[in-house]
Motif scaffolding. Structure first.
Motif, PDB file in Angstrom:
ATOM      1  N   ALA A  52       0.844  -1.324  -0.092  1.00  0.00           N
ATOM      2  CA  ALA A  52      -0.072   0.071  -0.027  1.00  0.00           C
ATOM      3  C   ALA A  52       0.880   1.198  -0.039  1.00  0.00           C
ATOM      4  CB  ALA A  52      -0.688  -0.125   1.114  1.00  0.00           C
ATOM      5  N   GLU A  53       1.956   1.177   0.795  1.00  0.00           N
ATOM      6  CA  GLU A  53       2.635   2.150   0.848  1.00  0.00           C
ATOM      7  C   GLU A  53       3.528   2.784  -0.560  1.00  0.00           C
ATOM      8  OE1 GLU A  53       3.984   4.850   3.477  1.00  0.00           O
ATOM      9  OE2 GLU A  53       1.901   4.565   3.815  1.00  0.00           O
ATOM     10  N   SER A  54       3.939   1.327  -1.201  1.00  0.00           N
ATOM     11  CA  SER A  54       5.022   1.498  -2.102  1.00  0.00           C
ATOM     12  C   SER A  54       4.465   1.643  -3.625  1.00  0.00           C
ATOM     13  CB  SER A  54       6.024   0.548  -2.049  1.00  0.00           C
ATOM     14  OG  SER A  54       5.302  -1.009  -2.242  1.00  0.00           O
ATOM     15  N   ILE A  55       3.124   1.337  -3.648  1.00  0.00           N
ATOM     16  CA  ILE A  55       2.602   1.012  -5.098  1.00  0.00           C
ATOM     17  C   ILE A  55       1.510   2.067  -5.179  1.00  0.00           C
ATOM     18  CG2 ILE A  55       1.214  -0.397  -6.836  1.00  0.00           C
ATOM     19  CD1 ILE A  55       2.803  -2.834  -5.142  1.00  0.00           C
ATOM     20  N   ASP A  56       1.782   3.316  -6.093  1.00  0.00           N
ATOM     21  CA  ASP A  56       0.797   4.348  -5.951  1.00  0.00           C
ATOM     22  C   ASP A  56      -0.296   4.007  -6.691  1.00  0.00           C
ATOM     23  OD1 ASP A  56       2.553   6.003  -4.591  1.00  0.00           O
ATOM     24  OD2 ASP A  56       3.240   7.092  -6.294  1.00  0.00           O
ATOM     25  N   SER A  57      -0.336   2.884  -7.573  1.00  0.00           N
ATOM     26  CA  SER A  57      -1.537   2.855  -8.563  1.00  0.00           C
ATOM     27  C   SER A  57      -2.652   2.134  -7.737  1.00  0.00           C
ATOM     28  CB  SER A  57      -1.227   2.022  -9.588  1.00  0.00           C
ATOM     29  OG  SER A  57      -0.713   0.573  -9.317  1.00  0.00           O
ATOM     30  N   LEU A  58      -2.267   1.389  -6.564  1.00  0.00           N
ATOM     31  CA  LEU A  58      -3.233   0.856  -5.727  1.00  0.00           C
ATOM     32  C   LEU A  58      -4.179   2.016  -5.221  1.00  0.00           C
ATOM     33  CD1 LEU A  58      -1.054  -1.863  -3.751  1.00  0.00           C
ATOM     34  CD2 LEU A  58      -2.559  -2.283  -5.405  1.00  0.00           C
ATOM     35  N   GLY A  59      -3.518   3.274  -4.994  1.00  0.00           N
ATOM     36  CA  GLY A  59      -4.580   4.297  -4.596  1.00  0.00           C
ATOM     37  C   GLY A  59      -4.777   4.181  -2.949  1.00  0.00           C
ATOM     38  N   LYS A  60      -3.631   3.649  -2.126  1.00  0.00           N
ATOM     39  CA  LYS A  60      -4.168   3.220  -0.570  1.00  0.00           C
ATOM     40  C   LYS A  60      -3.332   4.393  -0.073  1.00  0.00           C
ATOM     41  CE  LYS A  60      -6.288  -0.476  -1.246  1.00  0.00           C
ATOM     42  NZ  LYS A  60      -7.648  -0.950  -0.718  1.00  0.00           N
ATOM     43  N   ASP A  61      -3.696   4.901   1.115  1.00  0.00           N
ATOM     44  CA  ASP A  61      -3.300   5.521   1.991  1.00  0.00           C
ATOM     45  C   ASP A  61      -3.351   5.188   3.425  1.00  0.00           C
ATOM     46  OD1 ASP A  61      -1.993   7.756   3.273  1.00  0.00           O
ATOM     47  OD2 ASP A  61      -3.625   9.172   3.019  1.00  0.00           O
ATOM     48  N   PRO A  62      -2.465   4.204   3.872  1.00  0.00           N
ATOM     49  CA  PRO A  62      -2.677   3.542   5.278  1.00  0.00           C
ATOM     50  C   PRO A  62      -2.937   4.488   6.382  1.00  0.00           C
ATOM     51  CG  PRO A  62      -0.897   2.225   3.919  1.00  0.00           C
ATOM     52  CD  PRO A  62      -1.144   3.388   3.226  1.00  0.00           C
ATOM     53  N   ASN A  63      -3.684   4.240   7.316  1.00  0.00           N
ATOM     54  CA  ASN A  63      -3.878   4.969   8.524  1.00  0.00           C
ATOM     55  C   ASN A  63      -2.708   4.542   9.526  1.00  0.00           C
ATOM     56  OD1 ASN A  63      -4.549   5.789  10.920  1.00  0.00           O
ATOM     57  ND2 ASN A  63      -6.753   5.441  10.902  1.00  0.00           N
ATOM     58  N   MET A  64      -1.604   5.331   9.813  1.00  0.00           N
ATOM     59  CA  MET A  64      -0.460   4.604  10.514  1.00  0.00           C
ATOM     60  C   MET A  64      -0.879   4.329  12.136  1.00  0.00           C
ATOM     61  SD  MET A  64       1.721   3.545   8.841  1.00  0.00           S
ATOM     62  CE  MET A  64       1.865   3.142   6.939  1.00  0.00           C
ATOM     63  N   PRO A  65      -1.386   5.321  12.733  1.00  0.00           N
ATOM     64  CA  PRO A  65      -1.737   5.038  14.254  1.00  0.00           C
ATOM     65  C   PRO A  65      -2.477   3.790  14.398  1.00  0.00           C
ATOM     66  CG  PRO A  65      -1.911   7.334  13.574  1.00  0.00           C
ATOM     67  CD  PRO A  65      -1.881   6.663  12.150  1.00  0.00           C
ATOM     68  N   LYS A  66      -3.415   3.625  13.344  1.00  0.00           N
ATOM     69  CA  LYS A  66      -4.480   2.369  13.127  1.00  0.00           C
ATOM     70  C   LYS A  66      -3.358   1.082  12.801  1.00  0.00           C
ATOM     71  CE  LYS A  66      -7.648  -0.135  10.553  1.00  0.00           C
ATOM     72  NZ  LYS A  66      -8.947  -0.223   9.557  1.00  0.00           N
ATOM     73  N   ILE A  67      -2.426   1.111  11.828  1.00  0.00           N
ATOM     74  CA  ILE A  67      -1.558   0.090  11.471  1.00  0.00           C
ATOM     75  C   ILE A  67      -0.559  -0.321  12.890  1.00  0.00           C
ATOM     76  CG2 ILE A  67       0.269  -0.602  10.017  1.00  0.00           C
ATOM     77  CD1 ILE A  67      -2.551  -0.549   8.791  1.00  0.00           C
ATOM     78  N   ILE A  68      -0.081   0.862  13.265  1.00  0.00           N
ATOM     79  CA  ILE A  68       0.876   0.566  14.568  1.00  0.00           C
ATOM     80  C   ILE A  68      -0.175  -0.137  15.654  1.00  0.00           C
ATOM     81  CG2 ILE A  68       2.398   1.531  16.259  1.00  0.00           C
ATOM     82  CD1 ILE A  68       2.984   3.638  14.019  1.00  0.00           C
ATOM     83  N   THR A  69      -1.271   0.403  15.970  1.00  0.00           N
ATOM     84  CA  THR A  69      -1.847  -0.222  16.937  1.00  0.00           C
ATOM     85  C   THR A  69      -2.249  -1.832  16.722  1.00  0.00           C
ATOM     86  OG1 THR A  69      -2.893   1.565  17.367  1.00  0.00           O
ATOM     87  CG2 THR A  69      -4.271  -0.271  18.103  1.00  0.00           C
ATOM     88  N   LYS A  70      -2.618  -2.129  15.205  1.00  0.00           N
ATOM     89  CA  LYS A  70      -2.802  -3.660  14.994  1.00  0.00           C
ATOM     90  C   LYS A  70      -1.552  -4.353  14.960  1.00  0.00           C
ATOM     91  CE  LYS A  70      -5.458  -4.830  11.786  1.00  0.00           C
ATOM     92  NZ  LYS A  70      -5.977  -5.120  10.368  1.00  0.00           N
ATOM     93  N   LEU A  71      -0.365  -3.778  14.483  1.00  0.00           N
ATOM     94  CA  LEU A  71       0.813  -4.463  14.805  1.00  0.00           C
ATOM     95  C   LEU A  71       1.181  -4.814  16.208  1.00  0.00           C
ATOM     96  CD1 LEU A  71       3.256  -5.470  13.362  1.00  0.00           C
ATOM     97  CD2 LEU A  71       4.388  -3.283  13.436  1.00  0.00           C
ATOM     98  N   VAL A  72       1.153  -3.803  16.905  1.00  0.00           N
ATOM     99  CA  VAL A  72       1.367  -4.364  18.394  1.00  0.00           C
ATOM    100  C   VAL A  72       0.540  -5.394  18.956  1.00  0.00           C
ATOM    101  CG1 VAL A  72       1.186  -3.315  20.893  1.00  0.00           C
ATOM    102  CG2 VAL A  72       2.360  -1.809  19.101  1.00  0.00           C
ATOM    103  N   ILE A  73      -0.775  -5.143  18.860  1.00  0.00           N
ATOM    104  CA  ILE A  73      -1.785  -6.249  19.186  1.00  0.00           C
ATOM    105  C   ILE A  73      -1.537  -7.812  18.779  1.00  0.00           C
ATOM    106  CG2 ILE A  73      -4.140  -7.070  19.162  1.00  0.00           C
ATOM    107  CD1 ILE A  73      -4.985  -3.937  19.182  1.00  0.00           C
ATOM    108  N   ALA A  74      -1.130  -7.512  17.248  1.00  0.00           N
ATOM    109  CA  ALA A  74      -0.892  -8.758  16.754  1.00  0.00           C
ATOM    110  C   ALA A  74       0.448  -9.446  17.116  1.00  0.00           C
ATOM    111  CB  ALA A  74      -0.498  -8.526  14.940  1.00  0.00           C
ATOM    112  N   VAL A  75       1.444  -8.700  17.426  1.00  0.00           N
ATOM    113  CA  VAL A  75       2.806  -9.170  17.975  1.00  0.00           C
ATOM    114  C   VAL A  75       2.493 -10.092  19.408  1.00  0.00           C
ATOM    115  CG1 VAL A  75       4.837  -8.516  19.359  1.00  0.00           C
ATOM    116  CG2 VAL A  75       4.238  -7.711  16.854  1.00  0.00           C
ATOM    117  N   LEU A  76       1.526  -9.355  20.171  1.00  0.00           N
ATOM    118  CA  LEU A  76       0.903  -9.861  21.372  1.00  0.00           C
ATOM    119  C   LEU A  76       0.285 -11.280  21.224  1.00  0.00           C
ATOM    120  CD1 LEU A  76      -0.012  -6.798  23.391  1.00  0.00           C
ATOM    121  CD2 LEU A  76       2.023  -8.200  23.794  1.00  0.00           C
ATOM    122  N   VAL A  77      -0.629 -11.169  20.178  1.00  0.00           N
ATOM    123  CA  VAL A  77      -1.264 -12.526  19.789  1.00  0.00           C
ATOM    124  C   VAL A  77      -0.188 -13.559  19.284  1.00  0.00           C
ATOM    125  CG1 VAL A  77      -2.899 -13.441  17.966  1.00  0.00           C
ATOM    126  CG2 VAL A  77      -3.228 -11.046  19.011  1.00  0.00           C
ATOM    127  N   ALA A  78       0.592 -13.079  18.736  1.00  0.00           N
ATOM    128  CA  ALA A  78       1.552 -14.322  18.299  1.00  0.00           C
ATOM    129  C   ALA A  78       2.318 -14.578  19.424  1.00  0.00           C
ATOM    130  CB  ALA A  78       2.615 -13.702  17.210  1.00  0.00           C
TER     131      ALA A  78
END
Ligand code: HEM
Length: 116
Positions: A52-78
């Protein structure tokens, strides 16, 4: 590229099904399915953000605070899933660890769907 991205979204959703479905079916123990689902979420989630960050044609603009929250939770899950699985293999299941992994995975589904 949109098709490839969407295929990774499919694997992300199947990983979510594995970790949440594995939790519901195997609690109070951690199953192999849950652990693989938790690992899959970390890998597919990071690939999605990278694309999403590297391919412009996808037209995505990830919400970084949300992604970081998901990443922290996913690391705890794992982490809880890996530790819980190791204990289950030695025959000493710790139910709280299973519920921590499964509950946090479900929390991440809420974060994914409700935070926009
Ligand atoms: C237990 C861990 C996780 C669960 C249960 C989970 C669950 C989900 C779900 C249900 C969706 C679809 C939501 C929707 O389309 O509205 C989603 C989308 C997404 N997730 Fe996760 N996720 C997890 C971990 C991660 C991680 C670690 C990352 C990145 C570091 C991540 C990045 C994303 C992204 C970028 C999308 C958007 C895909 C799109 O529609 O373009 N996820 N996740």
């Amino acid at each position: 590229m949109t098709f490839v991205y969407n295929l990774v979204v499919v694997t992300h959703l199947l990983g979510m099904a594995a970790v949440v479905g594995g939790y519901v079916a195997s609690q109070p123990r951690v199953s192999e399915l849950m652990v693989w689902g938790a690992r899959a979420q970390l890998v597919t989630g990071v690939v999605l953000v990278g694309m999403a960050e590297s391919i412009d044609s996808l037209g995505k603009d990830p919400n970084m605070p949300k992604i970081i929250t998901k990443l922290v939770i996913a690391v705890l899950v794992a982490a809880f899933a890996e530790m819980g699985r190791a204990d289950a293999k030695r025959g000493k299941a710790l139910p709280w660890m299973t519920h921590a992994a499964g509950g946090l995975a479900i929390l991440n589904v809420f974060v994914a769907a409700l935070w926009h």
